[in-house]
Design a protein around this motif. Structure first.
Motif: not given
Length: 421
Positions: A310-317
């Motif tokens: 949940q803390e990482y999705w915005k950084w996953i490309g």
């Protein structure tokens, strides 16, 4: 400043992924069902002789994800191997799987079978007196009451350090010069299909059959062997006990934005309310989510994965499509992210991977880019904060095509049509 080269290597029905961050090498899975013989040459092309690999992550102990690790150990200096905790039940299930698969003509390497039984001794035979860390990742739902059940083998060898880490721990902290980066594994137990096998065995034999007795009953042959075969075939999907996912990337906070980037954002924005959105557009999301054969199908299983990262999705490309693109492992929430997707599958594999529906939904329903890497061509992604280049290669010395001047969408659609989907 980090310069990243991300390799999706052409192993067909398997997985072999390399992250090169500056000169630091990380590997996720190394194996193939139908192209294991190709792996040594790929390793020699990708790594100089005795090149250091800081960490090898094994998603699970199926042959198409692990049978090339032996060659990595022979040809490179592997500092640590991270893999799902091997429990006694896990051993028994994998032994049943191997027994059945080999009876059907699908051979497992001796290395794979020995690693399941005793990772420490198996690795020691190859690396001799060199040092290495064997890190077993505990299941995400590990009960602390089990902490006292530590395998005595863990303290046998002074050169081989074998220990355990919790799911969600940052393995990058153990690696020099990888400051700011995160390597976050989660070991998810996939007990539904194990329970299916147990239930199927009980239906066939009209009584509870303990897993440790299955091999003995199988050897009796006849109708008893046929019953075990029917029970195994009746499991809905691959009998994987675990799948360990991995987030590999860096989370960039606004406060870390460089002066050059800040000036660029300021110059390109008249409206201050747009600054946050434009900040998010001024760098490339470097993070990659490797999923192995994780089963994300269904609300509950998707929510476990979603919560873990949940803390990482915005950084996953970048996202690996689970289980070679099988429809039994995918979820709309996973394949509809704003990301580049990739998967590995044999060109003429007998599993019909990837699923036509999965390819259709990623590319046409949700409009995302998808790379399907077979045994013929690999994919290299080169990226830093300003560039993103995709190279499709047949060998490391020959780039077939890249996205410089070509629209990626055209390539995806051509590949989609070529698969006759």
């Amino acid at each position: 400043m980090f310069f990243i080269r991300r390799f999706i290597l052409p192993v067909g029905q398997g997985a072999f992924y390399v992250e090169r961050i500056n000169d630091i090498n990380i590997v996720y899975d190394c194996g193939s069902t139908d192209n294991q013989a190709k792996i040594p040459s790929l390793i020699k092309e990708c790594f100089a002789r005795k090149k250091t690999i800081e960490a090898v992550f094994i998603s699970h102990l199926d042959k198409d994800h692990i049978n090339g690790v032996e060659e990595l150990l022979k040809n490179c200096e592997v500092k640590r191997i991270c893999f799902p905790l091997i429990t006694e039940e896990m051993k028994k299930v994998l032994e049943i799987k191997i027994m059945f698969e080999e009876a059907m003509g699908n051979r497992y390497s001796q290395f794979t079978k020995e690693f399941i039984e005793n990772p420490e001794e198996t690795v020691k035979k190859i690396i001799k007196d060199k040092e290495i860390e064997l890190i077993e990742i505990l299941p995400d739902d590990w009960d602390k009451k089990n902490d006292n059940k530590i395998d005595k083998e863990i303290i046998k060898n002074s050169k081989i350090k074998r220990y355990r880490e919790k799911s969600g721990e940052n393995i990058a902290k153990k690696i020099k010069d990888l400051n700011g980066w995160e390597l976050i594994p989660y070991n998810f137990r996939q007990e539904i299909r194990i329970n299916e096998l147990k239930e199927n065995l009980e239906k066939e034999f009209k009584e509870e059959i303990h897993l440790e007795k299955v091999e003995e009953i199988w050897k009796e042959g006849g109708e008893k062997k046929a019953k075990i075969k029917r029970a195994y075939i009746g499991v809905s999907g691959d009998l994987n006990t675990n799948s360990m996912t991995l987030f590999l990337g860096i989370r960039e906070d606004k406060k870390e934005i460089s002066l050059e980037k800040a000036e660029e954002v300021s110059k390109n924005n008249e409206d201050s309310e747009k600054k946050e959105t434009d900040y998010n557009d001024c760098y490339i999301k470097k993070g990659c989510l490797y999923t192995g054969d994780y089963d994300a199908n269904g609300k509950q299983k998707w929510e476990k994965l979603e919560k873990a990262y949940q803390e990482y999705w915005k950084w996953i490309g970048f996202i690996q499509v689970p289980h070679h693109g099988s429809s039994k492992n995918c979820n709309d929430n996973l394949i509809s992210k704003n990301a580049v997707y990739f998967l590995s599958a044999g060109r003429n594999n007998g599993y019909k991977h990837p699923s036509k529906d999965v390819v259709h939904d990623i590319t046409l329903k949700y409009g995302n880019n998808l790379y399907i890497v077979t045994e013929d061509k690999g994919l290299e992604v080169i990226l830093d904060s300003k560039i993103k280049i995709y190279n499709i290669f047949s060998s490391f010395s020959k780039t077939i095509e890249n996205n410089q001047g070509d629209r990626l969408e055209i390539y995806i659609k051509a590949l989609y049509l070529r698969l006759n989907l």
